[in-house]
Design an enzyme around this catalytic site. Structure first.
Site, PDB file in Angstrom:
ATOM      1  CD  GLU A  20      -2.836  -1.269   2.426  1.00 16.74           C
ATOM      2  OE1 GLU A  20      -3.776  -0.434   2.646  1.00 16.74           O
ATOM      3  OE2 GLU A  20      -2.594  -2.177   3.443  1.00 16.74           O
TER       4      GLU A  20
ATOM      5  CB  SER B 236      -5.754  -0.472  -0.321  1.00 15.83           C
ATOM      6  OG  SER B 236      -5.652  -0.094   0.636  1.00 15.83           O
TER       7      SER B 236
ATOM      8  CB  SER C 292     -10.099   8.828   1.437  1.00 13.33           C
ATOM      9  OG  SER C 292      -8.649   7.881   1.008  1.00 13.33           O
TER      10      SER C 292
END
Length: 360
Positions: A15, A184, A318
């Site tokens: 990530e 993720s 996000s």
């Protein structure tokens, strides 16, 4: 005197790139008149690269990747020797996702340095990133979640047929195979038959030696943001409208096709029940600072916690900051300052504990 903020990002994690995007937004949102902002880049090899104070807006991600060291120990020693001087007020903001950042390891370093930091502590970080341990603990609180089982690499290597039969008997199809300690949506696959299951297991073992296999739940994917220390608060419920069966890495960070809906269309009773369950999960896992709780909600309004994320992304896609803005008007920059305040408050509370035997 300004407060020093060390935004730490990158790291030895799949990530890594997501972390850069989070750091980019965090650094640019911090008030440079109030804070001395120090970007601290950790390379994919684990080398620490501390740059000068950022006084202007960063315009490109490549500006965050300067490094002049080759040695991990040498680079870390240089970073520590140059910073955290006596009389200065400092805090670390780990914008790290996944391994070596969200798993309690860097939090342990901060604890040893007695350095305030944003986000969850060692225990909650370690438990939160391990989906098997997380689900085991949530089950003790009778929190609804999908049926699951786990698989270790040595079990797979010793007897593949036995492992497959146990998964099929316990979980069946369709199922999801995931690395236990990643986020993720990296290394996750949906399986409809044995061939797909074998392929998914082999891919997931590239990223972790511990897997979680879950029964598929047909439902909408929703999220709640929780912030606080001793008295956490939950945001409204949000969801993403998506084209795919599940939100994989590309859907989250590359395509940009996810459409957030905040608040999610739910009855008041279900929404409030989910918010209270999110707070319950936060407390069960001993979380501090922030957590994003991810749910599945079926057509019958049954809800199941999918996972918790102890350092959710702060990229432009996000959900975490968007949820708080829709909940009470908290802006991105205000949210960052709240989290910094929570980090200092937790540090002060922890420093009140005696580290030697008390004598009357």
């Amino acid at each position: 005197m300004k407060t020093n903020i060390y935004v730490i990002y990158g790291g030895k994690s799949v990530e890594h790139d997501v972390s850069l995007q989070s750091a980019f937004s965090i650094i640019n949102s911090l008030d440079k008149a109030k804070y001395n902002v120090y970007p601290v880049y950790i390379t994919r090899e684990g080398v620490w690269c501390s740059t000068k104070i950022v006084k202007e807006t960063i315009t490109e991600l490549k500006e965050l990747k300067h490094c002049n060291f080759n040695s991990i120990s040498g680079s870390l020693g240089d970073f520590l020797s140059k910073h955290f001087k006596k009389g200065e007020k400092s805090i670390a903001f780990p914008a790290l996702h996944g391994s070596n950042g969200e798993d309690g390891t860097i939090q342990g370093l901060f604890e040893m340095l007695n350095l305030p930091y944003v986000g969850n502590e060692v225990l909650s970080s370690a438990v939160g990133i391990d989906k098997v341990m997380m689900k085991d603990l949530l089950s003790l609180g009778n929190i609804p979640q999908a049926k699951y089982t786990s698989l270790l690499l040595h079990q797979w290597q010793e007897n593949e047929e036995k492992a497959l039969e146990e998964i099929e008997n316990i979980i069946g199809y369709p199922s999801f195979v995931k690395p236990a300690r990643l986020g993720s949506s990296v290394g996750i696959n949906r399986c409809k038959n044995r061939n797909e299951l074998i392929s998914a297991i082999k891919e997931a073992f590239l990223y972790d030696h511990k897997l979680i296999i879950e029964k598929e739940i047909i439902g909408r994917e929703m999220q709640i943001a929780v912030i606080g220390n001793n008295c956490p608060k939950a945001s409204v419920v949000g969801e993403y409208i998506q084209e795919r069966k599940f939100m994989d890495y590309n859907a989250k960070y590359v395509d940009g096709r996810l459409v957030p809906v905040i608040p999610a269309p739910l009855s008041d009773n279900i929404s409030e029940a989910m918010r209270q369950t999110a707070i319950k999960a936060f407390k069960l896992l001993n979380c501090k600072g922030l957590v994003r709780v991810d749910y599945f909600v079926t057509a019958q309004d049954a809800y199941y916690i999918n996972e918790v994320n102890t350092m959710p992304g702060f990229t432009k896609y996000s959900m975490f900051p968007a949820l708080w803005e829709k909940t009470d008007g908290t802006s991105y920059s205000e949210l960052i300052q709240i989290l910094i305040g929570l980090g200092f408050a937790r540090h002060e509370q922890k420093n009140s504990i005696l580290h030697m035997r008390w004598e009357a």
